[in-house]
Design a protein around this motif. Sequence first.
Motif, PDB file in Angstrom:
ATOM      1  N   THR A 155      78.082 -64.052  59.532  1.00 61.30           N
ATOM      2  CA  THR A 155      78.003 -64.144  60.986  1.00 61.30           C
ATOM      3  C   THR A 155      78.373 -62.821  61.624  1.00 61.30           C
ATOM      4  OG1 THR A 155      78.898 -65.272  62.940  1.00 61.30           O
ATOM      5  CG2 THR A 155      80.389 -64.996  61.077  1.00 61.30           C
ATOM      6  N   ASP A 156      77.855 -62.606  62.827  1.00 57.86           N
ATOM      7  CA  ASP A 156      78.207 -61.414  63.595  1.00 57.86           C
ATOM      8  C   ASP A 156      79.481 -61.612  64.402  1.00 57.86           C
ATOM      9  OD1 ASP A 156      75.998 -59.995  62.693  1.00 57.86           O
ATOM     10  OD2 ASP A 156      74.711 -60.763  64.286  1.00 57.86           O
ATOM     11  N   HIS A 157      79.990 -62.846  64.434  1.00 57.35           N
ATOM     12  CA  HIS A 157      81.236 -63.093  65.155  1.00 57.35           C
ATOM     13  C   HIS A 157      82.377 -62.323  64.491  1.00 57.35           C
ATOM     14  CE1 HIS A 157      80.241 -66.645  67.839  1.00 57.35           C
ATOM     15  NE2 HIS A 157      79.126 -66.418  67.181  1.00 57.35           N
ATOM     16  N   VAL A 158      83.216 -61.733  65.287  1.00 57.82           N
ATOM     17  CA  VAL A 158      84.330 -60.942  64.775  1.00 57.82           C
ATOM     18  C   VAL A 158      85.600 -61.784  64.749  1.00 57.82           C
ATOM     19  CG1 VAL A 158      85.774 -58.910  65.114  1.00 57.82           C
ATOM     20  CG2 VAL A 158      83.324 -58.806  65.623  1.00 57.82           C
ATOM     21  N   PHE A 159      86.209 -61.886  63.571  1.00 58.83           N
ATOM     22  CA  PHE A 159      87.497 -62.559  63.427  1.00 58.83           C
ATOM     23  C   PHE A 159      88.541 -61.500  63.087  1.00 58.83           C
ATOM     24  CE2 PHE A 159      84.431 -65.893  62.805  1.00 58.83           C
ATOM     25  CZ  PHE A 159      85.008 -67.000  63.411  1.00 58.83           C
ATOM     26  N   GLU A 160      89.724 -61.669  63.653  1.00 59.96           N
ATOM     27  CA  GLU A 160      90.752 -60.641  63.512  1.00 59.96           C
ATOM     28  C   GLU A 160      91.287 -60.517  62.092  1.00 59.96           C
ATOM     29  OE1 GLU A 160      90.611 -62.933  65.853  1.00 59.96           O
ATOM     30  OE2 GLU A 160      90.031 -61.640  67.522  1.00 59.96           O
ATOM     31  N   SER A 161      91.185 -61.579  61.316  1.00 54.04           N
ATOM     32  CA  SER A 161      91.697 -61.552  59.947  1.00 54.04           C
ATOM     33  C   SER A 161      91.000 -62.634  59.144  1.00 54.04           C
ATOM     34  CB  SER A 161      93.215 -61.786  59.935  1.00 54.04           C
ATOM     35  OG  SER A 161      93.506 -63.084  60.433  1.00 54.04           O
ATOM     36  N   GLY A 162      91.240 -62.638  57.835  1.00 52.97           N
ATOM     37  CA  GLY A 162      90.740 -63.720  57.005  1.00 52.97           C
ATOM     38  C   GLY A 162      91.469 -65.001  57.346  1.00 52.97           C
ATOM     39  N   LEU A 163      90.726 -66.073  57.523  1.00 53.09           N
ATOM     40  CA  LEU A 163      91.321 -67.333  57.963  1.00 53.09           C
ATOM     41  C   LEU A 163      90.917 -68.481  57.058  1.00 53.09           C
ATOM     42  CD1 LEU A 163      90.521 -67.100  61.795  1.00 53.09           C
ATOM     43  CD2 LEU A 163      92.734 -66.664  60.706  1.00 53.09           C
ATOM     44  N   VAL A 164      91.820 -69.432  56.884  1.00 48.16           N
ATOM     45  CA  VAL A 164      91.510 -70.721  56.285  1.00 48.16           C
ATOM     46  C   VAL A 164      91.725 -71.749  57.399  1.00 48.16           C
ATOM     47  CG1 VAL A 164      92.092 -72.433  54.543  1.00 48.16           C
ATOM     48  CG2 VAL A 164      92.239 -69.992  53.995  1.00 48.16           C
ATOM     49  N   VAL A 165      90.625 -72.333  57.869  1.00 50.83           N
ATOM     50  CA  VAL A 165      90.687 -73.267  58.991  1.00 50.83           C
ATOM     51  C   VAL A 165      90.461 -74.675  58.471  1.00 50.83           C
ATOM     52  CG1 VAL A 165      89.757 -73.872  61.262  1.00 50.83           C
ATOM     53  CG2 VAL A 165      89.822 -71.476  60.534  1.00 50.83           C
ATOM     54  N   GLY A 166      91.486 -75.491  58.519  1.00 52.16           N
ATOM     55  CA  GLY A 166      91.400 -76.858  58.031  1.00 52.16           C
ATOM     56  C   GLY A 166      91.345 -77.857  59.165  1.00 52.16           C
ATOM     57  N   ALA A 195      80.450 -70.143  65.575  1.00 47.71           N
ATOM     58  CA  ALA A 195      79.995 -69.074  64.678  1.00 47.71           C
ATOM     59  C   ALA A 195      79.052 -69.621  63.614  1.00 47.71           C
ATOM     60  CB  ALA A 195      81.196 -68.395  64.027  1.00 47.71           C
ATOM     61  N   LEU A 196      79.352 -70.815  63.096  1.00 47.32           N
ATOM     62  CA  LEU A 196      78.519 -71.406  62.049  1.00 47.32           C
ATOM     63  C   LEU A 196      77.139 -71.797  62.547  1.00 47.32           C
ATOM     64  CD1 LEU A 196      81.092 -73.618  60.112  1.00 47.32           C
ATOM     65  CD2 LEU A 196      79.855 -71.637  59.226  1.00 47.32           C
ATOM     66  N   GLU A 197      77.044 -72.131  63.822  1.00 44.31           N
ATOM     67  CA  GLU A 197      75.756 -72.541  64.381  1.00 44.31           C
ATOM     68  C   GLU A 197      74.712 -71.437  64.283  1.00 44.31           C
ATOM     69  OE1 GLU A 197      76.354 -73.918  68.327  1.00 44.31           O
ATOM     70  OE2 GLU A 197      77.370 -75.778  67.730  1.00 44.31           O
ATOM     71  N   THR A 198      75.146 -70.204  64.390  1.00 41.33           N
ATOM     72  CA  THR A 198      74.220 -69.065  64.340  1.00 41.33           C
ATOM     73  C   THR A 198      74.338 -68.264  63.051  1.00 41.33           C
ATOM     74  OG1 THR A 198      75.842 -67.690  65.501  1.00 41.33           O
ATOM     75  CG2 THR A 198      74.208 -68.853  66.852  1.00 41.33           C
ATOM     76  N   ALA A 199      75.203 -68.704  62.137  1.00 39.45           N
ATOM     77  CA  ALA A 199      75.411 -67.959  60.889  1.00 39.45           C
ATOM     78  C   ALA A 199      74.218 -68.116  59.958  1.00 39.45           C
ATOM     79  CB  ALA A 199      76.680 -68.449  60.197  1.00 39.45           C
ATOM     80  N   GLY A 200      73.939 -67.071  59.215  1.00 34.59           N
ATOM     81  CA  GLY A 200      72.854 -67.118  58.240  1.00 34.59           C
ATOM     82  C   GLY A 200      73.388 -67.303  56.839  1.00 34.59           C
ATOM     83  N   THR A 201      72.556 -67.838  55.963  1.00 32.70           N
ATOM     84  CA  THR A 201      72.947 -67.985  54.567  1.00 32.70           C
ATOM     85  C   THR A 201      72.849 -66.638  53.869  1.00 32.70           C
ATOM     86  OG1 THR A 201      70.684 -68.565  53.949  1.00 32.70           O
ATOM     87  CG2 THR A 201      72.184 -70.384  54.473  1.00 32.70           C
ATOM     88  N   ILE A 202      73.473 -66.538  52.728  1.00 32.28           N
ATOM     89  CA  ILE A 202      73.487 -65.273  51.997  1.00 32.28           C
ATOM     90  C   ILE A 202      73.293 -65.533  50.515  1.00 32.28           C
ATOM     91  CG2 ILE A 202      75.988 -65.249  51.670  1.00 32.28           C
ATOM     92  CD1 ILE A 202      75.788 -62.174  52.254  1.00 32.28           C
ATOM     93  N   ASP A 203      72.567 -64.648  49.860  1.00 26.19           N
ATOM     94  CA  ASP A 203      72.295 -64.763  48.428  1.00 26.19           C
ATOM     95  C   ASP A 203      73.153 -63.755  47.686  1.00 26.19           C
ATOM     96  OD1 ASP A 203      71.305 -65.058  45.912  1.00 26.19           O
ATOM     97  OD2 ASP A 203      69.273 -64.377  46.362  1.00 26.19           O
ATOM     98  N   LEU A 204      73.992 -64.240  46.788  1.00 25.51           N
ATOM     99  CA  LEU A 204      74.859 -63.341  46.028  1.00 25.51           C
ATOM    100  C   LEU A 204      74.111 -62.564  44.949  1.00 25.51           C
ATOM    101  CD1 LEU A 204      78.091 -65.485  45.590  1.00 25.51           C
ATOM    102  CD2 LEU A 204      77.782 -63.468  47.009  1.00 25.51           C
ATOM    103  N   ARG A 205      72.863 -62.953  44.693  1.00 29.66           N
ATOM    104  CA  ARG A 205      72.037 -62.280  43.669  1.00 29.66           C
ATOM    105  C   ARG A 205      72.747 -62.257  42.315  1.00 29.66           C
ATOM    106  NH1 ARG A 205      71.377 -58.605  48.032  1.00 29.66           N
ATOM    107  NH2 ARG A 205      72.599 -57.012  46.972  1.00 29.66           N
ATOM    108  N   THR A 206      73.450 -63.331  42.023  1.00 31.68           N
ATOM    109  CA  THR A 206      74.175 -63.480  40.767  1.00 31.68           C
ATOM    110  C   THR A 206      73.804 -64.832  40.159  1.00 31.68           C
ATOM    111  OG1 THR A 206      76.037 -62.218  41.667  1.00 31.68           O
ATOM    112  CG2 THR A 206      76.466 -63.554  39.708  1.00 31.68           C
TER     113      THR A 206
END
Length: 226
Positions: A28-39, A74-85
């Motif tokens: 996503t292009d949304h900017v988060f200030e740090s790594g988060l675990v949101v439960g 953020a998830l509504e506009t987020a794109g999927t990503i391929d790890l190519r692994t």
Amino acid sequence: MKWLRRDFHLASTAVDLVADEILSLRVTDHVFESGLVVGEESVTSIVMPDDRAAGLGTDDTEFVAAMRERCDEALETAGTIDLRTPPRSRVYETLADTFGSEVEDDFRAMLEAVESTRSGGYGNSDGDALDEVELTLLAAAIHGIQLYEISKWGEDVGVASKATFSRAKTQLEDQGVIATEKVPIDVGRPRLRLKIGDDRLRDVEAADLPITARELLASPPAETGG
């Protein structure tokens, strides 16, 4: 994602989790200030001083609700990503199908013994970790598999290209960890069979080979046996 891609140990596990619908990866292009675990009931911020990590959390109801709303947007506009692994399970399965369960067992033992296949693995910042290609070549050398066969498998399954396998073979051979012998064929140039190159590696258990090989790479090559 780039950091994750560079570590086959992690990336191949992540791809398996995605296939099992346990994990999804988005960008996503949304900017988060740090790594988060949101439960559901808490938010934890990941703090990483030096080489350690810790979580600073809150269960404040209003804050958690606001953060979940922000993440949902953020998830509504987020794109999927391929790890190519390739998935770790597919690597193990095809290795066993192509070369036998003993080769798969040795590769599995080596990969599971290391903490990372990126630089500074094995929990030791004094040296670089062997990567997935080098570990594959070590497993092949234990069982006398031809370079052409293991590199073709590796390219077909998505581990790395034949050229990458060839470069890794040259480096390990130059440093005495593996050796090769020519195998004549009816037409074309002889192929190369991989062998263990350093006598100090011959009686080492597969799970101990990565760190032992890493130590040898940092020291002058010993005399090799036949």
